[in-house]
Design an enzyme around this catalytic site. Structure first.
Site, PDB file in Angstrom:
ATOM      1  N   TYR A  20      32.558  31.803  42.634  1.00 22.62           N
ATOM      2  CA  TYR A  20      33.781  31.700  43.140  1.00 22.62           C
ATOM      3  C   TYR A  20      34.146  30.421  43.770  1.00 22.62           C
ATOM      4  O   TYR A  20      33.116  30.091  44.699  1.00 22.62           O
ATOM      5  CB  TYR A  20      33.920  32.674  44.146  1.00 22.62           C
ATOM      6  CG  TYR A  20      33.831  34.311  43.810  1.00 22.62           C
ATOM      7  CD1 TYR A  20      34.119  34.599  42.518  1.00 22.62           C
ATOM      8  CD2 TYR A  20      33.634  35.234  44.823  1.00 22.62           C
ATOM      9  CE1 TYR A  20      34.068  36.040  41.986  1.00 22.62           C
ATOM     10  CE2 TYR A  20      33.600  36.611  44.368  1.00 22.62           C
ATOM     11  CZ  TYR A  20      33.752  36.928  43.049  1.00 22.62           C
ATOM     12  OH  TYR A  20      33.653  38.262  42.557  1.00 22.62           O
ATOM     13  N   PRO A  37      40.510  46.760  43.149  1.00 17.98           N
ATOM     14  CA  PRO A  37      41.020  48.369  43.276  1.00 17.98           C
ATOM     15  C   PRO A  37      42.473  48.277  43.480  1.00 17.98           C
ATOM     16  O   PRO A  37      42.927  49.312  43.246  1.00 17.98           O
ATOM     17  CB  PRO A  37      40.398  48.627  44.656  1.00 17.98           C
ATOM     18  CG  PRO A  37      40.064  47.247  45.108  1.00 17.98           C
ATOM     19  CD  PRO A  37      39.664  46.303  44.251  1.00 17.98           C
ATOM     20  N   LEU A  38      43.129  47.155  43.638  1.00 20.90           N
ATOM     21  CA  LEU A  38      44.592  47.173  43.577  1.00 20.90           C
ATOM     22  C   LEU A  38      45.124  46.697  42.235  1.00 20.90           C
ATOM     23  O   LEU A  38      46.340  46.344  42.062  1.00 20.90           O
ATOM     24  CB  LEU A  38      45.190  46.468  44.673  1.00 20.90           C
ATOM     25  CG  LEU A  38      44.663  47.060  46.193  1.00 20.90           C
ATOM     26  CD1 LEU A  38      45.184  46.138  47.233  1.00 20.90           C
ATOM     27  CD2 LEU A  38      44.800  48.443  46.287  1.00 20.90           C
TER      28      LEU A  38
END
Length: 211
Positions: free
Chosen positions: A21, A166-167
């Protein structure tokens, strides 16, 4: 940094990072914002993925590389031991047992507390577990992508399951509460990690699952 400090103020004690990241900058931001770390903080990071070009992600699971990557994450996070270190992706060009073996060796050396896997199948979890206990699995799961055999495997075997995205990359941002509560209702093994870069959005996510 304000986002990370907001997490601490809200009592959020699970921070998920990765050396890919940024790359590297998220681990550095975590250190700048939160070090020295609270005793109850679970600090997770991931190794085994490289960014050879913009928007290009590639698994790299050579044991020598994984060892070097863990050592670099230890330095960036300023810790002597990583609480939870995931194999970010299984490198198909390297036997999985060899990839896990180097993480297990570093666990024995006290540099990794627990080993996790990301984007894996039940067969891969089983194979990896012949080398070292698997403490967590991180796969995609959300209302739009609701079926993952690894989630059911984890539920049966008592392995914490950490759904990422998760969204669904923000598609359920306006119905975050429903999406997160659906995941949490699947069992006590669930620990969703909705990503955000906005402190106000973080507050709304916390409110959505606590009200």
């Amino acid at each position: 940094m304000r986002l990370l400090r907001t997490c601490s103020g809200l009592g959020i004690n699970h921070i998920d990072a990765a050396d890919a990241y940024g790359p590297h900058t998220v681990e550095e931001l975590v250190r700048w914002a939160l070090h020295p770390y609270d005793e109850d903080l679970l600090l997770a990071t991931k190794v085994g993925m490289i960014r050879p070009a913009p928007n290009i992600w590639s698994p790299l699971g050579r044991p020598d590389y994984l060892r070097a990557a863990v050592e670099a994450s230890l330095r960036r996070l300023s810790v002597e031991r990583i609480d939870l270190c995931y194999l970010h992706r299984v490198d198909p060009s390297v036997p999985l047992v060899d990839q896990i073996a180097v993480l297990a060796a570093m666990q024995e050396e006290g540099k990794i507390a627990a080993i996790g896997l990301s984007k894996v199948t039940p067969a891969q979890i089983t194979e990896a577990a012949t080398i070292a206990p698997i403490a967590a699995v991180q796969n995609v799961l959300n209302i739009d992508e609701p079926d993952d055999s690894a989630e059911r495997f984890c539920a049966r075997h008592g392995i914490p399951y950490i759904p990422y995205r998760p969204l669904n990359a923000g598609r359920h941002g306006t119905s975050a509460g429903k999406a997160l509560r659906w995941l949490l209702a699947l069992g006590e093994h669930m620990a969703p990690i909705p990503g955000t870069s906005n402190p106000d959005h973080l507050l709304s996510l916390v409110s959505a699952v606590t009200r």
